[in-house]
Design a protein around this motif. Structure first.
Motif, PDB file in Angstrom:
ATOM      1  N   ARG A 194      -4.678  -0.938 -13.453  1.00 47.70           N
ATOM      2  CA  ARG A 194      -6.074  -0.918 -13.874  1.00 47.70           C
ATOM      3  C   ARG A 194      -7.034  -0.737 -12.702  1.00 47.70           C
ATOM      4  NH1 ARG A 194      -8.883  -5.807 -13.578  1.00 47.70           N
ATOM      5  NH2 ARG A 194      -7.617  -7.606 -13.018  1.00 47.70           N
ATOM      6  N   GLY A 195      -6.468  -0.539 -11.505  1.00 49.71           N
ATOM      7  CA  GLY A 195      -7.292  -0.251 -10.337  1.00 49.71           C
ATOM      8  C   GLY A 195      -7.927  -1.468  -9.691  1.00 49.71           C
ATOM      9  N   ALA A 196      -7.480  -2.658 -10.049  1.00 45.69           N
ATOM     10  CA  ALA A 196      -8.043  -3.884  -9.466  1.00 45.69           C
ATOM     11  C   ALA A 196      -7.437  -4.213  -8.109  1.00 45.69           C
ATOM     12  CB  ALA A 196      -7.845  -5.052 -10.423  1.00 45.69           C
ATOM     13  N   VAL A 197      -6.311  -3.611  -7.797  1.00 44.05           N
ATOM     14  CA  VAL A 197      -5.657  -3.781  -6.502  1.00 44.05           C
ATOM     15  C   VAL A 197      -5.604  -2.417  -5.834  1.00 44.05           C
ATOM     16  CG1 VAL A 197      -3.464  -4.299  -5.347  1.00 44.05           C
ATOM     17  CG2 VAL A 197      -4.245  -5.734  -7.236  1.00 44.05           C
ATOM     18  N   HIS A 198      -6.079  -2.372  -4.611  1.00 45.39           N
ATOM     19  CA  HIS A 198      -6.008  -1.141  -3.823  1.00 45.39           C
ATOM     20  C   HIS A 198      -4.945  -1.363  -2.750  1.00 45.39           C
ATOM     21  CE1 HIS A 198      -9.625   0.153  -5.838  1.00 45.39           C
ATOM     22  NE2 HIS A 198     -10.102  -1.065  -5.628  1.00 45.39           N
ATOM     23  N   ALA A 199      -3.880  -0.596  -2.809  1.00 50.28           N
ATOM     24  CA  ALA A 199      -2.764  -0.754  -1.889  1.00 50.28           C
ATOM     25  C   ALA A 199      -2.457   0.573  -1.219  1.00 50.28           C
ATOM     26  CB  ALA A 199      -1.534  -1.260  -2.644  1.00 50.28           C
ATOM     27  N   SER A 200      -2.361   0.537   0.112  1.00 52.06           N
ATOM     28  CA  SER A 200      -2.008   1.749   0.843  1.00 52.06           C
ATOM     29  C   SER A 200      -0.885   1.430   1.822  1.00 52.06           C
ATOM     30  CB  SER A 200      -3.222   2.305   1.593  1.00 52.06           C
ATOM     31  OG  SER A 200      -3.654   1.383   2.578  1.00 52.06           O
ATOM     32  N   GLY A 201       0.040   2.342   1.934  1.00 57.35           N
ATOM     33  CA  GLY A 201       1.176   2.159   2.829  1.00 57.35           C
ATOM     34  C   GLY A 201       2.449   1.895   2.046  1.00 57.35           C
ATOM     35  N   VAL A 202       3.575   2.231   2.649  1.00 61.70           N
ATOM     36  CA  VAL A 202       4.864   2.135   1.965  1.00 61.70           C
ATOM     37  C   VAL A 202       5.297   0.691   1.715  1.00 61.70           C
ATOM     38  CG1 VAL A 202       5.690   4.380   2.770  1.00 61.70           C
ATOM     39  CG2 VAL A 202       6.163   2.330   4.130  1.00 61.70           C
ATOM     40  N   ALA A 243       1.368 -10.548   6.443  1.00 58.57           N
ATOM     41  CA  ALA A 243       2.609 -11.064   5.867  1.00 58.57           C
ATOM     42  C   ALA A 243       3.630  -9.943   5.791  1.00 58.57           C
ATOM     43  CB  ALA A 243       2.341 -11.633   4.474  1.00 58.57           C
ATOM     44  N   VAL A 244       4.781 -10.252   5.326  1.00 59.10           N
ATOM     45  CA  VAL A 244       5.903  -9.344   5.051  1.00 59.10           C
ATOM     46  C   VAL A 244       6.564  -8.871   6.348  1.00 59.10           C
ATOM     47  CG1 VAL A 244       6.698  -7.278   3.858  1.00 59.10           C
ATOM     48  CG2 VAL A 244       4.808  -8.603   2.890  1.00 59.10           C
ATOM     49  N   GLU A 245       7.844  -9.133   6.392  1.00 56.03           N
ATOM     50  CA  GLU A 245       8.660  -8.744   7.541  1.00 56.03           C
ATOM     51  C   GLU A 245       8.691  -7.223   7.690  1.00 56.03           C
ATOM     52  OE1 GLU A 245      13.259  -9.378   8.654  1.00 56.03           O
ATOM     53  OE2 GLU A 245      12.225 -11.103   7.781  1.00 56.03           O
ATOM     54  N   GLY A 246       8.718  -6.773   8.913  1.00 54.81           N
ATOM     55  CA  GLY A 246       8.764  -5.343   9.193  1.00 54.81           C
ATOM     56  C   GLY A 246       7.958  -5.042  10.435  1.00 54.81           C
ATOM     57  N   PRO A 247       7.807  -3.768  10.729  1.00 56.48           N
ATOM     58  CA  PRO A 247       7.055  -3.413  11.933  1.00 56.48           C
ATOM     59  C   PRO A 247       5.613  -3.882  11.821  1.00 56.48           C
ATOM     60  CG  PRO A 247       7.705  -1.446  10.698  1.00 56.48           C
ATOM     61  CD  PRO A 247       8.268  -2.630   9.994  1.00 56.48           C
ATOM     62  N   GLY A 248       5.153  -4.578  12.832  1.00 51.92           N
ATOM     63  CA  GLY A 248       3.796  -5.098  12.833  1.00 51.92           C
ATOM     64  C   GLY A 248       2.842  -4.159  13.531  1.00 51.92           C
ATOM     65  N   HIS A 249       1.610  -4.563  13.552  1.00 48.71           N
ATOM     66  CA  HIS A 249       0.591  -3.802  14.261  1.00 48.71           C
ATOM     67  C   HIS A 249      -0.195  -4.777  15.118  1.00 48.71           C
ATOM     68  CE1 HIS A 249      -1.877  -5.506  11.127  1.00 48.71           C
ATOM     69  NE2 HIS A 249      -2.912  -5.235  11.869  1.00 48.71           N
ATOM     70  N   THR A 250      -0.841  -4.257  16.146  1.00 49.65           N
ATOM     71  CA  THR A 250      -1.592  -5.139  17.031  1.00 49.65           C
ATOM     72  C   THR A 250      -3.066  -4.789  17.129  1.00 49.65           C
ATOM     73  OG1 THR A 250      -0.941  -3.783  18.913  1.00 49.65           O
ATOM     74  CG2 THR A 250       0.400  -5.736  18.445  1.00 49.65           C
ATOM     75  N   ARG A 251      -3.433  -3.535  16.854  1.00 44.48           N
ATOM     76  CA  ARG A 251      -4.833  -3.150  16.974  1.00 44.48           C
ATOM     77  C   ARG A 251      -5.215  -2.175  15.875  1.00 44.48           C
ATOM     78  NH1 ARG A 251      -5.673  -1.940  23.289  1.00 44.48           N
ATOM     79  NH2 ARG A 251      -6.162   0.065  22.371  1.00 44.48           N
ATOM     80  N   GLY A 252      -6.481  -2.217  15.506  1.00 43.73           N
ATOM     81  CA  GLY A 252      -6.966  -1.278  14.511  1.00 43.73           C
ATOM     82  C   GLY A 252      -6.537  -1.651  13.103  1.00 43.73           C
ATOM     83  N   THR A 253      -6.732  -0.742  12.202  1.00 48.20           N
ATOM     84  CA  THR A 253      -6.368  -0.964  10.811  1.00 48.20           C
ATOM     85  C   THR A 253      -4.859  -0.856  10.647  1.00 48.20           C
ATOM     86  OG1 THR A 253      -8.474  -0.049  10.092  1.00 48.20           O
ATOM     87  CG2 THR A 253      -6.712  -0.142   8.452  1.00 48.20           C
ATOM     88  N   PRO A 254      -4.242  -1.854  10.025  1.00 42.52           N
ATOM     89  CA  PRO A 254      -2.790  -1.787   9.840  1.00 42.52           C
ATOM     90  C   PRO A 254      -2.412  -0.672   8.873  1.00 42.52           C
ATOM     91  CG  PRO A 254      -3.722  -3.673   8.702  1.00 42.52           C
ATOM     92  CD  PRO A 254      -4.836  -3.059   9.473  1.00 42.52           C
ATOM     93  N   PRO A 255      -1.172  -0.179   8.961  1.00 41.01           N
ATOM     94  CA  PRO A 255      -0.746   0.918   8.092  1.00 41.01           C
ATOM     95  C   PRO A 255      -0.535   0.503   6.632  1.00 41.01           C
ATOM     96  CG  PRO A 255       1.052   0.208   9.478  1.00 41.01           C
ATOM     97  CD  PRO A 255      -0.156  -0.548   9.934  1.00 41.01           C
ATOM     98  N   ASN A 256      -0.339  -0.774   6.377  1.00 43.32           N
ATOM     99  CA  ASN A 256      -0.090  -1.264   5.026  1.00 43.32           C
ATOM    100  C   ASN A 256      -1.149  -2.309   4.680  1.00 43.32           C
ATOM    101  OD1 ASN A 256       2.658   0.005   4.528  1.00 43.32           O
ATOM    102  ND2 ASN A 256       2.967  -1.068   6.457  1.00 43.32           N
ATOM    103  N   VAL A 257      -2.066  -1.934   3.809  1.00 44.25           N
ATOM    104  CA  VAL A 257      -3.192  -2.806   3.467  1.00 44.25           C
ATOM    105  C   VAL A 257      -3.288  -2.951   1.955  1.00 44.25           C
ATOM    106  CG1 VAL A 257      -5.701  -3.101   3.578  1.00 44.25           C
ATOM    107  CG2 VAL A 257      -4.481  -2.110   5.519  1.00 44.25           C
TER     108      VAL A 257
END
Length: 122
Positions: free
Chosen positions: A97-105, A59-73
């Protein structure tokens, strides 16, 4: 492509999944439905929202990815995701509280939450 979940089926599942002792198939359907709502509300491919073992969506508009782990997870458990999706918990609290793990801008979907209130899509 996964079959779309009808609003009536999805909202019924969300209501049932919020009850104590909800059955796993209803929780799975509720999670998949709310992920579908997120993808509808914030179309795009720049963020991958994961709720193992029940589902994931890009989801979310912006640069997408096609292979491997996406930069925003973003990853969380089903109970936390449903609390976020229904407005029972805030994004800041769940992250704090650490229940959501978010990486990427771009790994923040708080602008699109809640997705359903009282079982009905927002």
């Amino acid at each position: 492509m996964a079959k779309r979940i009808r609003d009536l089926d999805g909202t019924d599942a969300v209501r049932a999944a919020l009850e104590p002792g909800a059955e796993r198939p209803l929780t799975a359907l509720a999670v998949r439905y709310t992920l579908q709502c997120l993808a509808d509300r914030a179309p795009g491919k720049s963020v991958e929202m994961r709720v193992p073992p029940f589902g994931a969506v890009q989801a979310v508009e912006g640069p997408g990815h096609t292979r491997g782990t996406p930069p925003n997870v973003i990853e969380t458990d089903a109970a936390t995701w449903l609390a976020l999706a229904t407005g029972a918990e805030t994004w800041a609290n769940a992250v704090g509280r650490g229940a959501v793990h978010a990486s990427g801008v771009r790994a923040d979907v708080s602008a699109w939450l809640p997705l359903v209130r009282g079982g009905a899509p927002e």
